[in-house]
Design a protein around this motif. Structure first.
Motif, mmCIF file in Angstrom:
data_model
loop_
_atom_site.group_PDB
_atom_site.id
_atom_site.type_symbol
_atom_site.label_atom_id
_atom_site.label_comp_id
_atom_site.label_asym_id
_atom_site.label_seq_id
_atom_site.Cartn_x
_atom_site.Cartn_y
_atom_site.Cartn_z
ATOM 1 N N ALA A 59 40.261 35.066 93.510
ATOM 2 C CA ALA A 59 40.528 33.099 93.872
ATOM 3 C C ALA A 59 39.810 32.067 92.455
ATOM 4 N N VAL A 60 40.539 31.433 93.039
ATOM 5 C CA VAL A 60 39.435 29.924 92.280
ATOM 6 C C VAL A 60 39.702 29.000 92.871
ATOM 7 N N ALA A 61 37.917 28.824 92.995
ATOM 8 C CA ALA A 61 37.508 28.173 93.484
ATOM 9 C C ALA A 61 36.722 26.633 92.978
ATOM 10 N N LEU A 62 36.980 25.652 93.568
ATOM 11 C CA LEU A 62 36.041 24.325 92.262
ATOM 12 C C LEU A 62 35.415 23.305 93.097
ATOM 13 N N MET A 63 34.452 22.981 92.999
ATOM 14 C CA MET A 63 33.339 21.925 93.004
ATOM 15 C C MET A 63 34.165 21.014 94.104
ATOM 16 N N GLY A 64 33.518 20.746 95.359
ATOM 17 C CA GLY A 64 34.027 19.437 95.652
ATOM 18 C C GLY A 64 32.578 18.317 95.706
ATOM 19 N N ASN A 65 32.858 17.043 96.448
ATOM 20 C CA ASN A 65 31.908 16.567 96.329
ATOM 21 C C ASN A 65 30.365 16.668 97.052
ATOM 22 N N HIS A 66 30.585 17.451 98.363
ATOM 23 C CA HIS A 66 29.761 17.916 98.764
ATOM 24 C C HIS A 66 28.675 19.152 98.266
ATOM 25 N N GLY A 74 21.070 12.242 94.661
ATOM 26 C CA GLY A 74 22.033 11.037 95.494
ATOM 27 C C GLY A 74 22.752 12.205 96.089
ATOM 28 N N ALA A 75 23.684 10.860 96.634
ATOM 29 C CA ALA A 75 24.848 11.366 97.655
ATOM 30 C C ALA A 75 26.041 10.172 96.851
ATOM 31 N N GLN A 76 26.809 10.334 95.760
ATOM 32 C CA GLN A 76 27.506 9.256 95.414
ATOM 33 C C GLN A 76 28.984 8.936 96.157
ATOM 34 N N GLY A 77 28.529 7.642 96.084
ATOM 35 C CA GLY A 77 29.922 7.716 97.531
ATOM 36 C C GLY A 77 30.389 7.816 98.465
ATOM 37 N N MET A 78 28.861 8.160 98.762
ATOM 38 C CA MET A 78 29.531 9.482 100.406
ATOM 39 C C MET A 78 27.630 7.857 101.187
ATOM 40 N N ALA A 79 28.784 7.489 102.445
ATOM 41 C CA ALA A 79 28.546 6.412 103.526
ATOM 42 C C ALA A 79 26.747 6.815 104.092
ATOM 43 N N ASP A 80 25.780 6.356 104.399
ATOM 44 C CA ASP A 80 24.109 6.737 105.118
ATOM 45 C C ASP A 80 24.740 7.556 106.244
ATOM 46 N N HIS A 81 25.576 7.761 107.480
ATOM 47 C CA HIS A 81 25.617 8.379 108.171
ATOM 48 C C HIS A 81 25.949 9.786 107.770
ATOM 49 N N VAL A 82 26.083 10.378 106.384
ATOM 50 C CA VAL A 82 25.549 11.645 106.160
ATOM 51 C C VAL A 82 24.949 12.889 105.628
ATOM 52 N N GLY A 111 49.312 28.722 87.201
ATOM 53 C CA GLY A 111 50.520 28.669 86.625
ATOM 54 C C GLY A 111 51.165 27.688 86.465
ATOM 55 N N PRO A 112 51.992 27.294 87.179
ATOM 56 C CA PRO A 112 52.216 25.700 86.897
ATOM 57 C C PRO A 112 51.563 24.853 87.874
ATOM 58 N N CYS A 113 50.863 24.851 88.573
ATOM 59 C CA CYS A 113 49.861 24.122 88.975
ATOM 60 C C CYS A 113 48.210 23.632 88.875
ATOM 61 N N HIS A 114 48.437 22.246 88.908
ATOM 62 C CA HIS A 114 46.862 21.503 88.532
ATOM 63 C C HIS A 114 46.100 21.544 89.646
ATOM 64 N N LEU A 115 45.432 21.937 89.792
ATOM 65 C CA LEU A 115 44.036 21.651 90.714
ATOM 66 C C LEU A 115 43.063 21.293 90.594
ATOM 67 N N ALA A 116 42.436 19.693 91.671
ATOM 68 C CA ALA A 116 41.686 19.610 92.132
ATOM 69 C C ALA A 116 40.986 19.337 93.129
ATOM 70 N N HIS A 117 39.567 18.682 93.343
ATOM 71 C CA HIS A 117 38.920 18.647 94.640
ATOM 72 C C HIS A 117 39.691 17.174 95.089
ATOM 73 N N ALA A 118 38.765 16.013 94.172
ATOM 74 C CA ALA A 118 39.673 14.879 94.892
ATOM 75 C C ALA A 118 40.801 14.239 94.021
ATOM 76 N N HIS A 121 42.756 12.762 87.606
ATOM 77 C CA HIS A 121 42.321 11.350 86.761
ATOM 78 C C HIS A 121 41.190 11.103 86.761
ATOM 79 N N ARG A 122 40.087 10.978 87.254
ATOM 80 C CA ARG A 122 38.931 10.720 86.902
ATOM 81 C C ARG A 122 38.105 11.877 87.915
ATOM 82 N N PRO A 123 38.939 13.566 87.794
ATOM 83 C CA PRO A 123 38.011 14.270 88.950
ATOM 84 C C PRO A 123 36.118 13.820 89.262
ATOM 85 N N GLY A 124 35.380 13.373 88.198
ATOM 86 C CA GLY A 124 34.156 13.827 88.971
ATOM 87 C C GLY A 124 33.507 12.100 89.247
ATOM 88 N N ASP A 125 34.684 11.622 89.182
ATOM 89 C CA ASP A 125 34.012 10.557 90.033
ATOM 90 C C ASP A 125 34.314 10.235 91.439
#
Length: 247
Positions: A59-66, A74-82, A111-118, A121-125
């Motif tokens: 399987a192919v596995a990507l990183m998410g922000n969590h 820190g917790a970039q872009g995450m609300a305090d309640h998280v 194959g013909p598919c480009h995968l990202a979590h978010a 265009h700016r996947p790490g943000d």
């Protein structure tokens, strides 16, 4: 190739097991996991082991922000309640698991598919695809005819015409959608572990690259047990309630 897509598992063992069994029954050639395996749910360690086992099978596995947040200060872009669930989740993972999460790639090509979590265009943000403009930005950033992202927790489908016009569709569970080769497409399969569209059933999708047909699926699971486990772990109550109502 039949591509199976799972995203945003969020430590939900019950949902992950149900979706995995469903996909095995449907059959597929390649599995793609689009990130956010931990946080919110009561079984982050188990889900990490699940993803690692699937990677060992190809399987192919990507990183998410969590996932990234497990090793970042820190917790970039995450609300305090998280933050309480982030802090609790870190204590449930081994150093090796946290480092493994941080080592995962941001994007991949299958194959013909480009995968990202978010987004592409700016996947790490970790910016969200909130509508047609964001979808168009990711489609313009990718040479692939098909883009798949997670992060949004709700099934969505966007397209871009040769003249630059964008459109969107609301997927229907189990209904195959032919993706015209005259357009380019961005699909969000939705969340396995924490749906937010008012339907508590887990989300996944299957894409047949040969026929160009995409099918979104909802998989019922024991969300009451997943909710109970969140309560037993002492995590914030809204995380437990969210699973019961899918919001």
């Amino acid at each position: 190739m039949k591509l199976a897509l799972m995203s945003d598992l969020h430590g939900n063992r019950q949902a992950t097991e149900a979706v995995w069994q469903f996909l095995l029954e449907q059959g597929f050639d390649q599995l793609a996991l689009l990130g956010d395996y931990v946080d919110y749910g009561a079984d982050p360690g188990w889900v990490c082991e699940f993803v690692q086992a699937r990677m060992a099978e190809g399987a192919v596995a990507l990183m998410g922000n969590h996932d990234e947040a497990m090793v970042s200060s820190g917790a970039q872009g995450m609300a305090d309640h998280v933050l309480p669930s982030l802090q609790w989740t870190r204590t449930q993972l081994s150093p090796a698991q946290r480092q493994w999460l941080a080592s995962l790639p941001l994007t991949a090509q299958v194959g013909p598919c480009h995968l990202a979590h978010a987004n592409t265009h700016r996947p790490g943000d970790w910016g969200y695809i909130l509508g047609r403009m964001d979808a168009a930005a990711s489609l313009h950033a990718s040479p692939a005819p098909y883009v798949f992202c997670g992060h949004m927790h709700e099934p969505q489908l966007f397209h871009l015409t040769p003249t630059g016009k964008t459109g969107d569709f609301t997927p229907v569970d189990g209904v195959p959608i032919p993706l015209s080769p005259a357009r380019r497409w961005l699909a969000i399969p939705g969340s396995v572990g924490q749906p937010r569209d008012g339907n508590p059933a887990a989300c996944c999708a299957l894409f047949d690259t040969d026929s160009g047909t995409l099918t979104f699926h909802r998989v019922p699971y024991d969300h009451a047990e997943a909710s109970r486990r969140i309560q037993a772990a002492g995590l914030p109550a809204f995380l437990s309630e969210r699973l019961l109502h899918g919001r």
